[in-house]
Design an enzyme around this catalytic site. Sequence first.
Site, mmCIF file in Angstrom:
data_model
loop_
_atom_site.group_PDB
_atom_site.id
_atom_site.type_symbol
_atom_site.label_atom_id
_atom_site.label_comp_id
_atom_site.label_asym_id
_atom_site.label_seq_id
_atom_site.Cartn_x
_atom_site.Cartn_y
_atom_site.Cartn_z
ATOM 1 N N PRO A 2 -119.995 -19.783 -4.799
ATOM 2 C CG PRO A 2 -117.540 -19.774 -4.337
ATOM 3 C CD PRO A 2 -118.783 -18.911 -3.899
ATOM 4 C CD GLU A 3 -124.840 -23.184 -3.902
ATOM 5 O OE1 GLU A 3 -124.707 -24.024 -3.229
ATOM 6 O OE2 GLU A 3 -125.420 -22.051 -3.749
ATOM 7 C CG HIS A 91 -110.169 -7.843 -4.342
ATOM 8 N ND1 HIS A 91 -110.655 -7.087 -3.278
ATOM 9 C CD2 HIS A 91 -110.696 -6.882 -5.475
ATOM 10 C CE1 HIS A 91 -111.344 -5.823 -3.716
ATOM 11 N NE2 HIS A 91 -111.321 -5.934 -4.687
ATOM 12 N NE ARG A 110 -120.057 -9.621 -1.659
ATOM 13 C CZ ARG A 110 -121.453 -9.858 -1.585
ATOM 14 N NH1 ARG A 110 -121.871 -10.626 -2.330
ATOM 15 N NH2 ARG A 110 -122.327 -9.685 -0.530
#
Length: 270
Positions: A2-3, A91, A110
Amino acid sequence: MPELPEVETTRRGIAPHLEGQRVSRVIVRERRLRWPIPEDLDVRLSGQRIVLVERRAKYLLINAEVGTLISHLGMSGNLRLVEAGSLAAKHEHVDIELESGLALRYTDPRRFGAMLWSLDPLNHELLARLGPEPLTELFDGDRLFKLSRGRSMAVKPFIMDNAVVVGVGNIYATEALFAAGIDPRRAAGGISRARYLRLAVEIKRILAAAIERGGTTLRDFIGGDGQPGYFQQELFVYGRAYEACKVCGSELREVKLGQRASVFCLKCQR
Ligand SMILES: [Zn+2]
C-alpha cells in the site's frame, strides 16, 4: 505494497464508521506484527470514543479521547469493517469492536504492519522526523531545490527519502520523474530550481489523481475486502522496462537506484 494513495483511501473508507463511535472491546488474535501489539491495547481503548481518524505519511492515526492507535499496513495489510463477532479467517489478526455492531478488522498475511499505542503520536519515534505531506503547501519545488544542494545522490532516491517529503513511493517517483522529463540517475544537487518546481507539481498531480481514483472504491471498506488495490492509473514507465515509450516510442531502460528498479526513457528524460 500500500502506498500513500491507498492509505488515504483506507482512511476515507473507514473514518465515517469509526468517528464518534465508542469501542466496546479489542480482540487480538496475533500480536506478532512488525512490532508486538501492546498487551494492554484492549484495556486502553475499550470504553473510549474514537474522535478522529487521520493519516500522517503511510500511518493511520486513530485518535481516541485519550491516546492514539498508530497503524501501518506494512507490505500486505488492510483494514475494513465487518459485523462484530463474525468468524475470522487466517491472517485476520485484530478486531476493534464498536457500539454500532461493526468491527474494524485488521488483516495482514505477511505481518510487516504495525498497531501501536501512543499518547503523543506526532512525536512518536516513527513519526517525529518525517518530512512534509506532499499535498500540502509545506512541500514544493523550492524545498526540493534547497535540500538537494551539494548532494550527489541520484534524484530518484532523493525524492523517495521520507525526510525530504513523505509518501513518494517507487511508482510515484518513477512516474513523476518521467512526467517532469528528469533522468532518475541525475545527481540531485545538479538539478535546477525550475526543474524542481515542475517535478513538485507532477508529484502532487500524480498522487492527487491516484487518491481521486481511490474514491470510487470507498464502499468496498464495509463488508468488502478492504483492498483499494492499485488504482487503474495510466502508467507511462513504471513496470514497463524494455517496452516502447508511450511518448517517443523508444525502448524504456531499467536501472537500480537505491536498491529499487527504476524505469525511464533515455530520450524523454534528461
Ligand atoms: Zn520517450
